[in-house]
Design a protein around this motif. Structure first.
Motif, mmCIF file in Angstrom:
data_model
loop_
_atom_site.group_PDB
_atom_site.id
_atom_site.type_symbol
_atom_site.label_atom_id
_atom_site.label_comp_id
_atom_site.label_asym_id
_atom_site.label_seq_id
_atom_site.Cartn_x
_atom_site.Cartn_y
_atom_site.Cartn_z
ATOM 1 N N UNK A 252 -12.426 -8.715 -22.241
ATOM 2 C CA UNK A 252 -12.773 -8.349 -23.612
ATOM 3 C C UNK A 252 -13.866 -9.281 -24.136
ATOM 4 N N UNK A 253 -13.739 -10.563 -23.845
ATOM 5 C CA UNK A 253 -14.786 -11.520 -24.245
ATOM 6 C C UNK A 253 -16.119 -11.178 -23.590
ATOM 7 N N UNK A 254 -16.084 -10.809 -22.324
ATOM 8 C CA UNK A 254 -17.315 -10.433 -21.612
ATOM 9 C C UNK A 254 -17.938 -9.183 -22.223
ATOM 10 N N UNK A 255 -17.110 -8.242 -22.628
ATOM 11 C CA UNK A 255 -17.593 -7.027 -23.291
ATOM 12 C C UNK A 255 -18.269 -7.370 -24.612
ATOM 13 N N UNK A 256 -17.709 -8.349 -25.327
ATOM 14 C CA UNK A 256 -18.234 -8.722 -26.645
ATOM 15 C C UNK A 256 -19.497 -9.570 -26.576
#
Length: 185
Positions: free
Chosen positions: A138-142
């Motif tokens: 999720x952090x990588x997506x953000x």
């Protein structure tokens, strides 16, 4: 320095891995030993490892200080006068007092095409969980503003015989970014 003396005797890829090739190696063949750096990347990595061995008490000390921001201390070997760095607290104590994760770009990724990223999710104090991996993804997506739009990910935990750092749990995460995205690397 003659770097050929410490370069592992192995086959190096002639061209960067495509996303499709990585998917095949990791999910179909399930043979992580097929992943490699280019010969040039391997030379840089081996030189770095030699410098790390001269500067740090252990590779764990370097990871604790550079990835987890532990205090850095100096030690001097009285017989040689060599000064080395170590983490405070040491890994054995830290494992019992801190549970922490860090998501970092791999300093020495595999030989991959442009737009592909190799991240490491480090976890101190306990094993990485599926929830930790989902949070990391999720952090990588953000990270769209700094790294571009995330299209896909692959992740794995090295089997015991391939773990270079078995005492700090970590997961490898590969990311495929949109090449049309202005922030894509």
């Amino acid at each position: 320095m003659d770097t050929t003396t410490f370069i592992p005797d192995r086959t190096y890829p002639n061209e960067p891995y495509s996303w499709e090739k990585l998917v095949g190696i990791i999910t179909v063949q399930k043979d992580l030993s097929l992943l490699a750096r280019s010969r040039e990347q391997e030379i840089v990595y081996q030189v770095y490892k030699l410098e790390l061995e001269r500067k740090w008490a252990t590779v764990y000390d370097m990871i604790l200080c550079t990835k987890f921001q532990f205090d850095q201390r100096h030690s001097c070997n009285d017989s040689t006068g060599v000064v080395c760095l170590y983490a405070h607290p040491q890994l054995s104590a830290a494992q019992h007092i801190r549970v922490e994760t860090r998501l970092c770009l791999n300093d020495f990724p595999y030989f991959m095409m442009e737009g592909l990223e190799h991240w490491i999710l480090w976890k101190l104090g306990e094993p990485v969980t599926e929830a930790d991996i989902l949070d990391a993804k999720e952090n990588l997506t953000n990270m769209i503003d700094t790294h571009g739009e995330l299209i896909d990910t692959l992740h794995w935990i090295n089997p015991p015989h391939l773990k270079s750092l078995p005492d700090i749990d970590h997961v490898h995460i590969l990311c495929k970014r949109d090449p049309k995205s202005p922030s894509s690397r």
